[in-house]
Design an enzyme around this catalytic site. Sequence first.
Site, PDB file in Angstrom:
ATOM      1  N   HIS A 162     -16.179   2.453 -80.019  1.00  0.00           N
ATOM      2  CA  HIS A 162     -15.676   2.100 -78.686  1.00  0.00           C
ATOM      3  C   HIS A 162     -15.958   3.199 -77.668  1.00  0.00           C
ATOM      4  O   HIS A 162     -15.059   3.638 -76.945  1.00  0.00           O
ATOM      5  CB  HIS A 162     -14.177   1.775 -78.759  1.00  0.00           C
ATOM      6  N   HIS A 221      -3.018   5.848 -79.097  1.00  0.00           N
ATOM      7  CA  HIS A 221      -4.384   5.504 -79.538  1.00  0.00           C
ATOM      8  C   HIS A 221      -4.245   4.697 -80.829  1.00  0.00           C
ATOM      9  O   HIS A 221      -3.596   3.653 -80.839  1.00  0.00           O
ATOM     10  CB  HIS A 221      -5.157   6.813 -79.686  1.00  0.00           C
ATOM     11  N   LYS A 227       7.397   1.678 -73.126  1.00  0.00           N
ATOM     12  CA  LYS A 227       6.042   1.178 -73.353  1.00  0.00           C
ATOM     13  C   LYS A 227       6.025   0.244 -74.553  1.00  0.00           C
ATOM     14  O   LYS A 227       6.730   0.475 -75.531  1.00  0.00           O
ATOM     15  CB  LYS A 227       5.094   2.347 -73.621  1.00  0.00           C
ATOM     16  N   MET A 261       3.799  -0.921 -77.431  1.00  0.00           N
ATOM     17  CA  MET A 261       2.557  -0.505 -78.087  1.00  0.00           C
ATOM     18  C   MET A 261       1.726  -1.724 -78.479  1.00  0.00           C
ATOM     19  O   MET A 261       2.261  -2.736 -78.927  1.00  0.00           O
ATOM     20  CB  MET A 261       2.866   0.353 -79.315  1.00  0.00           C
ATOM     21  N   HIS A 265      -4.828  -1.050 -71.620  1.00  0.00           N
ATOM     22  CA  HIS A 265      -6.038  -0.309 -71.979  1.00  0.00           C
ATOM     23  C   HIS A 265      -6.560   0.442 -70.765  1.00  0.00           C
ATOM     24  O   HIS A 265      -6.461  -0.055 -69.646  1.00  0.00           O
ATOM     25  CB  HIS A 265      -7.134  -1.267 -72.496  1.00  0.00           C
ATOM     26  N   ARG A 267     -11.893  -7.667 -78.009  1.00  0.00           N
ATOM     27  CA  ARG A 267     -11.656  -7.621 -79.457  1.00  0.00           C
ATOM     28  C   ARG A 267     -10.371  -8.347 -79.817  1.00  0.00           C
ATOM     29  O   ARG A 267     -10.194  -8.810 -80.944  1.00  0.00           O
ATOM     30  CB  ARG A 267     -11.577  -6.164 -79.929  1.00  0.00           C
ATOM     31  N   ASP A 295      -5.126  -3.476 -81.197  1.00  0.00           N
ATOM     32  CA  ASP A 295      -4.126  -3.084 -82.192  1.00  0.00           C
ATOM     33  C   ASP A 295      -3.039  -4.128 -82.421  1.00  0.00           C
ATOM     34  O   ASP A 295      -2.421  -4.148 -83.485  1.00  0.00           O
ATOM     35  CB  ASP A 295      -3.464  -1.768 -81.771  1.00  0.00           C
ATOM     36  N   ARG A 306     -13.786   3.562 -87.877  1.00  0.00           N
ATOM     37  CA  ARG A 306     -14.255   4.353 -86.725  1.00  0.00           C
ATOM     38  C   ARG A 306     -15.090   5.561 -87.160  1.00  0.00           C
ATOM     39  O   ARG A 306     -15.841   6.118 -86.351  1.00  0.00           O
ATOM     40  CB  ARG A 306     -13.060   4.768 -85.869  1.00  0.00           C
ATOM     41  N   ARG A 348     -16.990  22.105 -71.352  1.00  0.00           N
ATOM     42  CA  ARG A 348     -16.141  23.182 -70.852  1.00  0.00           C
ATOM     43  C   ARG A 348     -15.754  22.838 -69.416  1.00  0.00           C
ATOM     44  O   ARG A 348     -16.375  23.330 -68.472  1.00  0.00           O
ATOM     45  CB  ARG A 348     -16.895  24.509 -70.931  1.00  0.00           C
TER      46      ARG A 348
HETATM   47  N1  ACO Z   1       3.725  -1.189 -71.989  1.00  0.00           N
HETATM   48  C1  ACO Z   1       4.383  -1.114 -70.807  1.00  0.00           C
HETATM   49  N2  ACO Z   1       3.804  -0.648 -69.676  1.00  0.00           N
HETATM   50  C2  ACO Z   1       2.520  -0.277 -69.768  1.00  0.00           C
HETATM   51  C3  ACO Z   1       1.781  -0.339 -70.956  1.00  0.00           C
HETATM   52  C4  ACO Z   1       2.436  -0.818 -72.099  1.00  0.00           C
HETATM   53  N3  ACO Z   1       1.789  -0.908 -73.269  1.00  0.00           N
HETATM   54  N4  ACO Z   1       0.530   0.109 -70.731  1.00  0.00           N
HETATM   55  C5  ACO Z   1       0.471   0.433 -69.454  1.00  0.00           C
HETATM   56  N5  ACO Z   1       1.668   0.213 -68.866  1.00  0.00           N
HETATM   57  C6  ACO Z   1       2.023   0.469 -67.475  1.00  0.00           C
HETATM   58  C7  ACO Z   1       2.425   1.927 -67.327  1.00  0.00           C
HETATM   59  O1  ACO Z   1       3.797   2.130 -67.521  1.00  0.00           O
HETATM   60  C8  ACO Z   1       1.975   2.210 -65.928  1.00  0.00           C
HETATM   61  O2  ACO Z   1       2.918   1.656 -65.029  1.00  0.00           O
HETATM   62  P1  ACO Z   1       3.354   2.453 -63.714  1.00  0.00           P
HETATM   63  O3  ACO Z   1       2.064   2.602 -62.939  1.00  0.00           O
HETATM   64  O4  ACO Z   1       4.370   1.574 -63.116  1.00  0.00           O
HETATM   65  O5  ACO Z   1       3.870   3.774 -64.199  1.00  0.00           O
HETATM   66  C9  ACO Z   1       0.695   1.393 -65.782  1.00  0.00           C
HETATM   67  O6  ACO Z   1       0.849   0.294 -66.683  1.00  0.00           O
HETATM   68  C10 ACO Z   1      -0.566   2.191 -66.139  1.00  0.00           C
HETATM   69  O7  ACO Z   1      -0.408   2.705 -67.460  1.00  0.00           O
HETATM   70  P2  ACO Z   1      -0.943   4.105 -67.957  1.00  0.00           P
HETATM   71  O8  ACO Z   1      -0.205   4.503 -69.186  1.00  0.00           O
HETATM   72  O9  ACO Z   1      -0.960   5.081 -66.821  1.00  0.00           O
HETATM   73  O10 ACO Z   1      -2.444   3.704 -68.296  1.00  0.00           O
HETATM   74  P3  ACO Z   1      -3.493   4.607 -69.040  1.00  0.00           P
HETATM   75  O11 ACO Z   1      -4.809   4.099 -68.669  1.00  0.00           O
HETATM   76  O12 ACO Z   1      -3.204   6.061 -68.808  1.00  0.00           O
HETATM   77  O13 ACO Z   1      -3.156   4.337 -70.590  1.00  0.00           O
HETATM   78  C11 ACO Z   1      -2.923   3.166 -72.600  1.00  0.00           C
HETATM   79  C12 ACO Z   1      -3.779   3.363 -71.353  1.00  0.00           C
HETATM   80  C13 ACO Z   1      -2.639   4.537 -73.267  1.00  0.00           C
HETATM   81  C14 ACO Z   1      -3.676   2.307 -73.613  1.00  0.00           C
HETATM   82  C15 ACO Z   1      -1.593   2.479 -72.192  1.00  0.00           C
HETATM   83  O14 ACO Z   1      -1.859   1.166 -71.741  1.00  0.00           O
HETATM   84  C16 ACO Z   1      -0.599   2.456 -73.313  1.00  0.00           C
HETATM   85  O15 ACO Z   1       0.143   3.439 -73.489  1.00  0.00           O
HETATM   86  N6  ACO Z   1      -0.565   1.379 -74.126  1.00  0.00           N
HETATM   87  C17 ACO Z   1       0.298   1.347 -75.297  1.00  0.00           C
HETATM   88  C18 ACO Z   1      -0.364   2.120 -76.448  1.00  0.00           C
HETATM   89  C19 ACO Z   1      -1.507   1.364 -77.058  1.00  0.00           C
HETATM   90  O16 ACO Z   1      -1.416   0.162 -77.313  1.00  0.00           O
HETATM   91  N7  ACO Z   1      -2.585   2.088 -77.363  1.00  0.00           N
HETATM   92  C20 ACO Z   1      -3.769   1.513 -78.005  1.00  0.00           C
HETATM   93  C21 ACO Z   1      -4.961   1.663 -77.103  1.00  0.00           C
HETATM   94  S1  ACO Z   1      -6.332   0.696 -77.659  1.00  0.00           S
HETATM   95  C22 ACO Z   1      -6.829   1.354 -79.125  1.00  0.00           C
HETATM   96  O17 ACO Z   1      -6.603   2.507 -79.449  1.00  0.00           O
HETATM   97  C23 ACO Z   1      -7.577   0.413 -80.053  1.00  0.00           C
END
Ligand code: ACO
Length: 375
Positions: free
Chosen positions: A186, A221, A254, A256, A260, A269, A311, A336, A355
């Site tokens: 990815h 992640h 959050k 999980m 994304h 996916r 996930d 992966r 860096r």
């Molecule tokens: N649940 C609730 N709110 C969410 C979620 C979530 N899963 N994901 C994003 N948001 C919200 C955030 O709270 C934020 O809201 P705000 O602007 O009001 O504060 C907004 O959406 C943006 O979210 P960020 O966390 O800033 O987005 P970022 O691009 O930094 O993070 C991430 C992406 C880490 C995947 C995030 O969506 C997340 O934490 N998801 C849950 C963890 C997860 O499922 N990870 C797997 C990723 S895919 C993989 O590894 C195959």
Amino acid sequence: MSMENYSPGLEGVVAGTTAISTVGKKGRGLTYRGIAIEDLAGHASFEEVAHLLIHGTLPQDEAELDSYRKRLTALRALPDALQRVLEQLPPTAHPMDVLRTGCSALGTMEPEVGAGNEEQVADRLVALFPSMLLHWYQFHRSGARLSGASDEPGIAAHFLRLLHGSQPDELRQRAVDVSLILYAEHEFNASTFSARVTASTLSDFYSAITSAIGTLRGPLHGGANEEAIKLIERFTSPDDAQQGLMQMLAAKEKVMGFGHRIYKYADPRSAIARDWALRLCGGVGDARLCEIAERIEEVMYKEKNLFPNLDFYTAIVYRLCGIPTEMFTPLFVFARVAGWSAHIIEQRSANRIFRPIAEYVGPERQEYVPIGKRR
Ligand code: ACO
């Protein structure tokens, strides 16, 4: 330096070039070396995909695929010294820590020799990770010393066989095989980037993979698949899930398995993983998990405009294949490692050390006061 260039979490920053995959590119979607994920998940096996990523092309015919499978099968046996290391790790360890330690230990036993054998090291790791995990697991459960042996031709079947001690059925075997294809690569995600940063210092292959495993482990992640099943299983019915979700969202928790960094509307996916979860829910007669998951998906879309990532539904696939929760993220590693390896090889082929710079936000310059005169 100017803060204009600062992007928290490196969002939107182009940190390199790659010929390995496209993620969320307009008109291309998710492709591995130009081939659409939908085609790979629909028709290929994980071994074909590993060959594509590590060796650069799909196997040309059945004979080449068969010979690659045989090579991987022959690489599954654990060295004695590694078996002993794994047996010393506590039964309470998280399996991701077992893989991280196992990878690092293997690097001391089979170090890279000179340049040019990266592809062999990559194949060895693809073949060995399931053996490593199951040797440790079964040793602590029953004292069995598996040493990684099984003659199942595919990695999905090999893993399920070592886990359950019996021949896996076709449906579950293919469900896990497809999940490995979806997890295999990815682009510049956090763990791959971490592998590339380590490789960029001209460190060894095992160090780069060990860095990547540590990065994948976190719940933002790879660890999200373990958190997703814990969430789904917390609820007894779709209505219960809806109520619980509303409380979580009100508390700004959050969820999980949703959201994304790159995808804004859908994770391509996820539709494939969802299809497999539904097939298994129908096939093994446990519709409840899927009904709860679908309600969570509906609520997340309605309330937050968020969609499931890979996930979320993969977690159901793994549960319905009888896989313990703590092995969900290790399965991500099994897959992966093919993508990480491709990226390490690519990084080495045109290397420049990573860096970046930081904006300083600490105290003003101040005099050093010798100890004893500080108050
Ligand atoms: N649940 C609730 N709110 C969410 C979620 C979530 N899963 N994901 C994003 N948001 C919200 C955030 O709270 C934020 O809201 P705000 O602007 O009001 O504060 C907004 O959406 C943006 O979210 P960020 O966390 O800033 O987005 P970022 O691009 O930094 O993070 C991430 C992406 C880490 C995947 C995030 O969506 C997340 O934490 N998801 C849950 C963890 C997860 O499922 N990870 C797997 C990723 S895919 C993989 O590894 C195959």
